[in-house]
Scaffold this motif. Structure first.
Motif, short mmCIF file in Angstrom:
data_model
loop_
_atom_site.label_atom_id
_atom_site.label_comp_id
_atom_site.label_asym_id
_atom_site.label_seq_id
_atom_site.Cartn_x
_atom_site.Cartn_y
_atom_site.Cartn_z
N MET A 1 49.43 42.87 40.40
CA MET A 1 49.64 43.19 38.92
C MET A 1 50.62 42.22 38.37
SD MET A 1 51.31 46.64 37.05
CE MET A 1 52.94 46.39 37.43
N ILE A 2 50.26 41.79 37.00
CA ILE A 2 51.23 40.86 36.34
C ILE A 2 52.41 41.54 36.44
CG2 ILE A 2 49.11 40.01 35.07
CD1 ILE A 2 50.09 41.79 32.63
N ALA A 3 53.44 40.60 36.07
CA ALA A 3 54.84 41.08 36.13
C ALA A 3 55.23 41.75 34.74
CB ALA A 3 55.90 39.86 36.28
N LEU A 4 55.58 42.99 34.80
CA LEU A 4 56.10 43.69 33.64
C LEU A 4 57.47 44.31 33.92
CD1 LEU A 4 52.77 45.64 32.74
CD2 LEU A 4 53.71 43.64 31.50
N SER A 5 58.05 44.36 32.84
CA SER A 5 59.60 45.03 33.04
C SER A 5 59.35 46.55 33.24
CB SER A 5 60.39 44.49 31.94
OG SER A 5 60.01 45.17 30.71
N LEU B 1 61.94 43.25 36.61
CA LEU B 1 60.44 43.12 36.66
C LEU B 1 59.67 43.71 37.87
CD1 LEU B 1 60.12 39.40 35.52
CD2 LEU B 1 59.81 41.37 34.19
N VAL B 2 58.59 44.23 37.65
CA VAL B 2 57.52 44.71 38.78
C VAL B 2 56.21 44.12 38.83
CG1 VAL B 2 56.63 46.93 39.70
CG2 VAL B 2 58.79 47.04 38.48
N SER B 3 56.13 43.57 39.81
CA SER B 3 54.61 42.92 39.99
C SER B 3 53.72 43.17 41.00
CB SER B 3 54.97 41.28 39.92
OG SER B 3 55.63 41.02 41.00
N ALA C 1 46.62 50.36 33.10
CA ALA C 1 45.52 49.25 33.37
C ALA C 1 45.11 48.57 31.88
CB ALA C 1 44.47 50.08 33.74
N ALA C 2 44.59 49.41 30.98
CA ALA C 2 44.62 48.73 29.50
C ALA C 2 45.56 47.97 29.06
CB ALA C 2 44.36 49.92 28.52
N GLU C 3 47.03 47.91 29.26
CA GLU C 3 47.86 47.18 28.92
C GLU C 3 47.80 45.89 29.88
OE1 GLU C 3 51.11 45.59 26.96
OE2 GLU C 3 49.73 47.25 26.30
N VAL C 4 47.56 45.93 31.06
CA VAL C 4 47.33 44.74 31.90
C VAL C 4 46.07 43.96 31.35
CG1 VAL C 4 47.02 44.20 34.29
CG2 VAL C 4 48.86 45.69 33.68
N VAL C 5 45.09 44.75 31.55
CA VAL C 5 43.73 43.83 31.06
C VAL C 5 44.31 43.23 29.55
CG1 VAL C 5 41.44 44.12 30.30
CG2 VAL C 5 42.23 45.46 32.09
N ASP D 1 47.54 36.56 36.32
CA ASP D 1 47.36 35.68 35.26
C ASP D 1 46.28 34.57 35.43
OD1 ASP D 1 49.24 36.70 33.36
OD2 ASP D 1 50.86 35.70 34.30
N ASP D 2 45.94 34.44 36.76
CA ASP D 2 44.90 33.36 37.09
C ASP D 2 43.45 34.16 37.36
OD1 ASP D 2 46.87 31.45 37.27
OD2 ASP D 2 47.60 31.84 39.26
N THR D 3 43.47 35.54 37.13
CA THR D 3 42.15 36.06 37.44
C THR D 3 41.17 35.59 36.29
OG1 THR D 3 43.15 37.95 38.28
CG2 THR D 3 40.85 38.21 37.69
N GLU D 4 39.72 35.19 36.85
CA GLU D 4 38.84 34.68 35.76
C GLU D 4 37.81 35.87 35.64
OE1 GLU D 4 37.65 30.29 36.27
OE2 GLU D 4 39.16 30.28 37.87
N PHE D 5 37.52 36.47 36.65
CA PHE D 5 36.41 37.27 36.65
C PHE D 5 36.99 38.76 37.34
CE2 PHE D 5 34.67 33.37 37.81
CZ PHE D 5 33.85 33.17 36.39
N LEU D 6 36.68 39.76 36.47
CA LEU D 6 36.88 41.16 36.94
C LEU D 6 35.60 42.07 36.90
CD1 LEU D 6 38.50 43.80 37.55
CD2 LEU D 6 38.75 44.11 35.17
N VAL D 7 35.21 42.30 38.06
CA VAL D 7 34.01 43.12 38.33
C VAL D 7 34.43 44.74 38.42
CG1 VAL D 7 31.76 43.60 39.47
CG2 VAL D 7 33.01 41.21 39.55
N SER D 8 33.94 45.42 37.23
CA SER D 8 34.39 46.85 37.27
C SER D 8 33.39 47.65 37.60
CB SER D 8 35.14 47.22 36.04
OG SER D 8 35.52 48.59 35.86
N GLU D 9 33.06 48.42 38.79
CA GLU D 9 32.15 49.42 38.87
C GLU D 9 32.35 50.61 38.22
OE1 GLU D 9 30.67 52.13 42.83
OE2 GLU D 9 31.50 50.08 43.17
#
Length: 470
Positions: free
Chosen positions: A1-5, A29-31, A98-102, A161-169
């Motif tokens: 997960m991306i780092a969030l406080s 921070l939690v990541s 999840a919505a926040e991270v996306v 932060d480096d992810t380019e593609f998310l495949v969501s089933e």
């Protein structure tokens, strides 16, 4: 997960942050990864205490803390030293996080999201897409069949932060469930593979199934892409329900990404892949079964939209030997016996495809053995669909049918009522009885298919047969 406080997470999930006796602050921070199973938690991870059908995640929160959880998301305060965020609905909080991270990763402008749904083929297509897209960029895709209101957001939360593609089933057992997942992560490309009778009992019929699957594309924007099965008469009309550009895949002439010269063998399926650009290449696709060609075509269509060169698409497809464990998994080998374990799931469509594959790949003079269990979640259609599969086994001239379990017994009855078989259909109550029967009756050179819904447990019978004849 991306780092969030901790404070940012509390706001995202609309919860109350309680630091307890920990040394953390709201700015800590939690990541780490997010889990609903305390056994998976490692130092720095987040544990979501989700109430379940048979147990309650709150009972395992202490284990998560012992394993190093940096944060607990709970529905009631717990007497534990780790930071906790108390929410009204843990599953809802999981989706909100999840919505926040996306949204935050999307803000960087690199992330492209592919949503995949359909009555059959989701997991295979998801795995094929991961194989292709990993060649060109950082890719996140679900483990196993993480495709519901819990599994899908857990996958989304693996984004960095480096992810380019998310495949969501994106699976569903009712209208509105795919729409809920899309609100967490609206796809840039929405794929609908097929609409069939899988889970029809839960949906309430085929019309409701169509409505549920159409949720994948109805809210796509004009700049998005809908990848649709041109050969499925229930999927094709979805083109009229989306603003997105439509890319068709299939075998028929209306598809722009299509396959020609399809040939099925025991080593896999060969075909010529044609892309919308006009480019074409031969493919030797080692995932067993002609029906998986459609999944390969959907993968190729998405990959072309994302700019993947055709040579990379073909190389990736040809590198895949197994779609997923228990899905057309080839085992055995001793005395020429081949065991095909396809018992992770079953619907009338996938059962039909598996039986046709069994009939196609057996060599001349070689016996075919189908070990079949229940197709679950068919509701009022269950009886007639099990009858139909039994009759199909007769018409495909399967050498030996072994039906396992009371819920599947109508397959056996329908075959013997056909009148053309004498002892070629056998019924047993349990997988153990089936194993004992097959250990004595399978002959050198036989090809054995094991197929059922997950709940019937025949996937483990398939494993045992594979070991027996290895």
């Amino acid at each position: 997960m991306i780092a969030l406080s901790l404070s940012e997470i509390a706001v995202a999930v609309d919860g109350e942050l309680r630091l307890g006796g920990s040394v953390a602050t709201g700015e800590t921070l939690v990541s780490g990864l997010v889990h609903t199973d305390s056994r998976d938690v490692e130092p720095g991870d987040v544990f979501v205490a989700k109430p379940g059908e048979f147990t309650d995640g709150h009972l395992f929160a202490s284990s998560a803390v012992e394993n190093g959880a940096a944060l607990l998301i709970v529905e009631r305060p717990l007497d534990l030293s780790a930071p906790q965020i108390v929410v009204g609905d843990a599953v809802g909080a999981l989706g909100a996080l999840a919505a926040e991270v996306v949204a935050r990763v999307r803000a960087h402008g690199r992330l492209r999201i592919v949503g995949v749904t359909g009555s059959n083929g989701k997991t295979t297509t998801k795995n094929l897409l991961r194989t292709v897209l990993e060649r060109v960029g950082s890719t996140i895709a679900p483990r196993a069949s993480f495709n519901n209101e819990v599994g899908a957001p857990l996958t989304m939360l693996e984004l960095t932060d480096d992810t380019e593609f998310l495949v969501s089933e994106m699976g569903a057992s009712g209208v509105g469930e795919i729409a809920r997942l899309i609100r967490m992560a609206r796809p840039d490309i929405g794929v609908v593979l097929k609409v069939g009778l899988a889970h029809a009992g839960e949906f309430g019929g085929i019309d409701a199934t169509v409505e549920a699957k159409a949720e994948m594309v109805v809210d796509l924007l004009e700049m998005d892409v809908a990848v649709l099965n041109a050969d499925d008469p229930l999927v094709a009309p979805m083109a009229d329900r989306t603003q997105a550009r439509v890319v068709w895949f299939g075998i028929g002439p209306s598809a722009v990404v299509r396959a020609s010269d399809v040939r099925v063998t025991a080593r896999g399926t060969s075909f010529v892949l044609h892309l919308s650009s006009g480019e074409s290449r031969p493919v030797m696709f080692r995932v067993l079964g002609e029906h998986h060609v459609m999944n390969a075509l959907a993968t190729a269509a998405v990959s072309e939209v994302l700019g993947v060169p055709i040579d990379d698409i073909v190389a990736a497809l040809e590198s895949v030997e197994l779609a997923e464990r228990w899905r057309m998994q080839v085992m055995g080998g001793a005395n020429g016996v081949t065991v095909i374990n396809d018992a992770y799931n079953a619907s009338p469509d996938s059962m039909t495809a598996a039986l046709k594959t069994l009939a196609q790949i057996a060599g001349p003079g070689r016996r075919t053995v189908a070990v079949l269990g229940e197709m679950s979640e068919l509701g009022e259609l269950a009886g007639e669909e099990h009858d139909r599969i039994g009759l199909l086994a007769v018409r495909l001239n399967i050498s030996q049918l072994v039906v396992v379990g009371p819920a599947a017994r109508r397959m056996h009855i329908s075959t013997i009522n056909e009148g053309s078989w004498d002892g070629e259909s056998l019924y047993v109550d349990t997988p153990d009885e089936a194993l004992e029967l097959l250990a004595e009756s399978v002959k050198p050179g036989d090809t054995v298919l094991v197929k059922s819904s997950n709940s019937a447990g025949l996937r483990f019978l398939g494993d045992r047969l594979g070991e027996l004849f290895s």
